[in-house]
Design an enzyme around this catalytic site. Structure first.
Site, PDB file in Angstrom:
ATOM      1  N   HIS B 129       0.869  -1.175   0.000  1.00  0.00           N
ATOM      2  CA  HIS B 129       0.000   0.000   0.000  1.00  0.00           C
ATOM      3  C   HIS B 129       0.913   1.234   0.000  1.00  0.00           C
ATOM      4  O   HIS B 129       2.009   1.187   0.557  1.00  0.00           O
ATOM      5  CB  HIS B 129      -0.834  -0.054   1.287  1.00  0.00           C
ATOM      6  CG  HIS B 129      -1.907   0.969   1.390  1.00  0.00           C
ATOM      7  ND1 HIS B 129      -1.655   2.269   1.754  1.00  0.00           N
ATOM      8  CD2 HIS B 129      -3.246   0.889   1.208  1.00  0.00           C
ATOM      9  CE1 HIS B 129      -2.799   2.946   1.790  1.00  0.00           C
ATOM     10  NE2 HIS B 129      -3.777   2.129   1.454  1.00  0.00           N
ATOM     11  N   ASP B 207       3.255  -3.979   7.938  1.00  0.00           N
ATOM     12  CA  ASP B 207       1.979  -3.288   7.795  1.00  0.00           C
ATOM     13  C   ASP B 207       0.880  -4.331   7.956  1.00  0.00           C
ATOM     14  O   ASP B 207       0.652  -5.148   7.071  1.00  0.00           O
ATOM     15  CB  ASP B 207       1.940  -2.639   6.408  1.00  0.00           C
ATOM     16  CG  ASP B 207       0.566  -2.096   6.067  1.00  0.00           C
ATOM     17  OD1 ASP B 207      -0.346  -2.173   6.913  1.00  0.00           O
ATOM     18  OD2 ASP B 207       0.411  -1.596   4.935  1.00  0.00           O
ATOM     19  N   GLN B 210      -4.307  -4.597   6.990  1.00  0.00           N
ATOM     20  CA  GLN B 210      -5.300  -5.463   6.360  1.00  0.00           C
ATOM     21  C   GLN B 210      -5.354  -6.836   7.027  1.00  0.00           C
ATOM     22  O   GLN B 210      -6.285  -7.607   6.786  1.00  0.00           O
ATOM     23  CB  GLN B 210      -4.945  -5.613   4.869  1.00  0.00           C
ATOM     24  CG  GLN B 210      -6.107  -5.884   3.953  1.00  0.00           C
ATOM     25  CD  GLN B 210      -7.208  -4.877   4.106  1.00  0.00           C
ATOM     26  OE1 GLN B 210      -8.297  -5.221   4.559  1.00  0.00           O
ATOM     27  NE2 GLN B 210      -6.967  -3.627   3.796  1.00  0.00           N
ATOM     28  N   LYS B 233     -10.516  -0.119  10.438  1.00  0.00           N
ATOM     29  CA  LYS B 233     -10.730  -1.306   9.598  1.00  0.00           C
ATOM     30  C   LYS B 233     -11.177  -2.503  10.425  1.00  0.00           C
ATOM     31  O   LYS B 233     -11.401  -3.574   9.878  1.00  0.00           O
ATOM     32  CB  LYS B 233      -9.427  -1.662   8.872  1.00  0.00           C
ATOM     33  CG  LYS B 233      -9.003  -0.642   7.817  1.00  0.00           C
ATOM     34  CD  LYS B 233      -7.803  -1.157   7.035  1.00  0.00           C
ATOM     35  CE  LYS B 233      -7.083  -0.058   6.305  1.00  0.00           C
ATOM     36  NZ  LYS B 233      -7.714   0.317   5.041  1.00  0.00           N
ATOM     37  N   CYS B 372      -4.676   2.451  -3.639  1.00  0.00           N
ATOM     38  CA  CYS B 372      -3.424   2.964  -3.077  1.00  0.00           C
ATOM     39  C   CYS B 372      -2.282   1.994  -3.325  1.00  0.00           C
ATOM     40  O   CYS B 372      -1.399   1.829  -2.464  1.00  0.00           O
ATOM     41  CB  CYS B 372      -3.564   3.255  -1.584  1.00  0.00           C
ATOM     42  SG  CYS B 372      -4.750   4.537  -1.233  1.00  0.00           S
TER      43      CYS B 372
END
Ligand SMILES: Cc1ncc(COP(=O)(O)O)c(C=O)c1O
Ligand SMILES: Cc1ncc(COP(=O)(O)O)c(C=O)c1O
Lengths: 141, 414, 414, 141
Positions: B129, B207, B210, B233, B372
């Site tokens: 991302h 990261d 997600q 999220k 993104c």
């Protein structure tokens, strides 16, 4: 929905007018809608008076709204002078497009007009509207 | 992580917790298939924030009075819940940020800007991302370090064959990669990358924006040094996220934002920094948002993140099967057993904006765009894709409606 | 600014908007005298956020579907309200941040780190909150620039006599000062400092965290280049604040946080930045918080910020008078006509923690500490002070209760 | 309230035991509670065995809770060895203080004990509890 993809939009989308490239164009510019990455290039050929648009073409990828509105734009501007196009209010194009647009889709519908105004600005020094002067609507290359 | 088997989740029943579904969109029930970008909010979480504001709101950590003590206790309780959710060794290592993006910038600035230089390499992946790509690209440029990208193969999976070649080009100092790709749903081999990164002497920045909402995440098992994620999220509010960092690294690092709360002593001549986690939390915290984050974690824990993972895997498999039947569709990403509840596709030459717009008229919300992930889009040779993504409240009927909607798109624009 | 006279505000009536007052603290009604650190929330603002989450929540600016268009419209409407509140020439110049602290760090990093160097001077005041002091001290140190402080006189007012001497020592590049001091309530001559700063060729950075909630603020009349403030001090939620910046400066500046949303094109080779305000809003925004910020502004506009200012001035004068009667009390700061609704004091040798603790048992919440103003505390020769601060819901009876409480403190500890 | 400022606390606050400075102390340390800026210094003199605390004093400013608890601490530790003090659980001091404390005030009550443990750690290498090893509770000089 039926509003949005009405017949005339679909017609311009499927059979875009003025789709192509003019080699050695008198004026040209390329822009991208940063929200979706869509790109459009516009090429202008002037008549011998150097002011009146004789031929105009566009290339690039985009959604139905941006493709159709750019196609409609091509039809609208032939025979107009650079100055007349610089002064063309965006409402006139939007009226032609004739469908209700949310702010996000408005950016799609106005991409071609913005790029055209920038091309003329560069070639002829015609003014840019404030919102394009700040490059707010599109990224130029 | 709880080892005992959990009952499968009942998405239809859970939907009742989400007020957003109490409405029609263009006269149709809302099929919200854009949870990868942000999740909807359960009443339990909204009520926790509202009640906090109504009864216990005050600034935290400094007030001697009752409201402030109460607010501090709720705020720190939330920190403990969030830290435990990713199995952090200590809540002191858990820093509240605005979102995953800011968490990653914190590391890029406070560590990267002070530790990178010419001859060093920063390594990201083609699946990142922008939030785990651009900060590193920028810091590499600022410091004179090199910037390298691990590429993906045709299935959208990382090609680890290039690692040796990359290591030969310089001193690898940062390995930054995501645990789950938001564009393709790929589940990435973070443990392997972490091992490789540590062999090179690099810090490993994960990261998990997600991953954390959908899969069990354990920072100790992953072996990473930093892990970033966002509350919004995972049924939490907007405006808050978290960075977990290894204590020794956080303690040795320069601070990032400066100002109130993060200091120990401020003198005209010199300022010294406060202890963890305060050192990285300058200014008034997102107080109610942190409390909401904690309530969201409690909501997810109640359901069980393993149950959520299983539910989404089933939905992804079903979606791949149903979507695969549509003529002219192009599906991106790995097979269902190696992917999260995310399905990216293109419908022939039809622009994703048009797809999403027509689906909206059916009450179906999907994402159309570059997600993104422009480097990945460049690789795939497209400007944009359509993406449907699922969460604990997604039901198979919504996938059926998506398929019907796509047929309608083809009828109009095909 | 509205020119017509407004009716004086009725604090007693407004209190009904604030659910926090529907409770007892240690059996007593809550007298919340700590609004300078953070304000309580009106039902109207809380309901606006709640309704937004329940009906219109989605990510902003990219979704083609209805919920996202609706969320975007509400988010941008809030931006317009906040921008208009400080008379910004355009909403594009108004950047949502986490709070004033982050807004100031944005300028310190994105402008300071790239424009300061040896021979340059950064000038702050002795009255600054750490959030407008430490970032500048840090950036000066990092870049080799000098760091200077405008001192205060015995009344806690800035001594502008030093300006020429400072200007002689180097090239003044930054003048950073607050409009209202949170520690003493001093209202500072920002217009004069801005004029002086611009004569030097400096940027003028105004911390309006303590001014915007209580006084009309007009960036064009002030003549500053940047202005920072926080929603949570003005009836808005935690987790959001704003930076206004002059368009030419913002456009010429490097970005701060990097990642999703703030880009135009991301390529392996190079990334280009998006337009204002997006360029400075990396990652998912504090969406619901911005909507709440807008609702708070509407609430304040309804009452009229001039009416709030007058109300607080009356309270400050009354408090100074009543507190002045207490034997052994030391009051800090300027006379009532030059101060905001903030009163700092010490009760002889009694430690502020003990004062605040005993007051809490009476249901009275005041602040005891350094108020994130250690340089000023050093100047005053104390570690801490007591501070009572007022807002639109403060009533004179609460000041009477404060005075009674202080008598009790003296009885116990005196 | 009456709980918090009960007689014994007030007595230690108003008449602190061991208030002062030991010049050339065998062990000493200074700490500040970053939440309020309160500072306390502690000075230790050992008996000839070099292990047993013979004399201990404190100086600095603070609230009633921190002053009283440090004063009580002074009385508690004389005659104990460095190792015994290192192992002294904070609960023992808190029991002596004997009032309910919120987390913020807990920091006040434990400031002196933390500084004393650090002083002994530096002079004799005695262990620090985890929470002080990370300097979480106080800033040392
Ligand atoms: C993989 C990944 N990383 C980072 C982000 C950025 O999250 P946020 O905008 O909450 O910082 C996202 C969200 O889109 C994501 O999916
Ligand atoms: C004058 C002043 N500046 C800056 C701040 C910092 O505000 P925030 O913590 O909301 O960033 C405050 C709040 O205490 C303040 O009063």
């Amino acid at each position: 929905m039926d509003d949005l993809y009405r017949e005339v939009i679909l017609d311009h989308y499927k059979n875009p007018r003025g789709h192509g490239v003019i080699e050695d164009a008198d004026a040209s510019a390329e822009g991208v809608n940063p929200l979706c990455g869509d790109e459009v290039s516009i090429y202008v050929q002037f008549a011998p008076d150097g002011e009146t648009v004789d031929e105009v073409k566009f290339s690039g990828r985009g959604c139905a709204i941006s493709q159709a509105s750019t196609s409609m734009l091509m039809e609208m501007v032939v025979g107009k002078t650079a100055q007349e196009i610089a002064e063309l209010p965006k409402e006139e194009l939007l009226e032609e497009v004739g469908i209700p647009l949310t702010p996000i889709r408005l950016k799609c519908a106005l991409l071609g007009l913005g790029v055209l105004k920038v091309a003329l600005h560069r070639a002829k020094g015609t003014p840019l509207p404030q919102e394009w002067a700040g490059l707010d609507e599109l990224e130029l290359k | 992580m709880v080892a005992t088997a959990r009952p499968a989740l009942e998405a239809q029943r859970l939907r009742a917790d989400f007020p957003i579904f109490d409405q029609k969109i263009h006269g149709k029930p809302l099929a919200y298939l854009d949870s990868a970008v942000t999740a909807q909010k359960p009443r339990q979480m909204l009520d926790a924030m509202h009640t906090f504001y109504e009864t216990s709101y005050a600034n935290v950590h400094r007030g001697v009075y009752t409201l402030s003590e109460r607010a501090t206790a709720e705020f720190e309780r939330a920190r403990g819940l969030v830290a435990a959710f990713v199995n952090a060794p200590s809540p002191r290592e858990l820093i509240f940020t605005r979102q995953a993006t800011e968490a990653l910038n914190l590391v890029a600035y406070a560590w990267g800007l002070n530790n990178l230089g010419p001859g060093d390499l920063v390594v990201v992946t083609e699946l990142e991302h922008h939030s785990n790509f651009v900060p590193w690209q920028y810091m590499a440029k600022r410091t004179g370090a090199g910037f390298r990208m691990i590429n993906v193969n045709a299935d959208g999976e990382l090609d680890l064959g290039d690692l040796d070649a990359i290591a030969a080009e310089g001193q690898v100092k940062v390995v930054a990669n995501n645990l789950v790709s938001n564009a393709l749903g790929t589940i990435n081999p973070v443990e392997k990358l972490a091992e490789w990164g540590h062999e090179q002497g690099a810090i490993v920045v994960v990261d998990a924006a997600q991953a954390a909402p959908h899969h069990p995440v354990d920072v100790q098992a992953l072996g990473c040094d930093f892990l970033a994620f966002s509350a919004h999220k995972m049924c939490g509010p907007s405006g808050v996220g978290a960075l977990w960092g290894r204590r020794e690294l956080l303690e040795a690092m320069e601070p990032f934002n400066l100002g109130g709360h993060m200091i120990s002593k401020v003198r005209y001549e010199e300022t010294t920094w406060g202890e963890l986690p305060h050192k990285f939390e300058a200014g008034t915290s997102p107080i109610a948002e942190a409390v909401g984050f904690g309530a969201a974690i409690e909501y997810l824990n109640e359901i069980g993140v393993e149950a959520i993972e299983q539910h989404e895997q089933k939905l992804a498999a079903y979606a791949l099967e149903r979507l695969g039947e549509i003529p002219g569709i192009k599906l991106y990403g790995p097979p269902p057993d190696r992917r999260a509840g995310i399905v990216s596709f293109n419908l022939g030459e039809i622009h994703p904006h048009d797809v999403a717009q027509i689906l909206d008229s059916e009450g179906i919300a999907i994402r159309a765009g570059h997600h993104c992930c422009q480097p990945l889009m460049t690789r795939l040779g497209v400007a944009a894709t359509n993406r449907a993504s699922f969460y604990l409240y997604t039901i198979p009927e919504e996938i059926d409606r998506l398929v019907d909607g796509l047929h309608k798109v083809q009828k109009i624009l095909g």
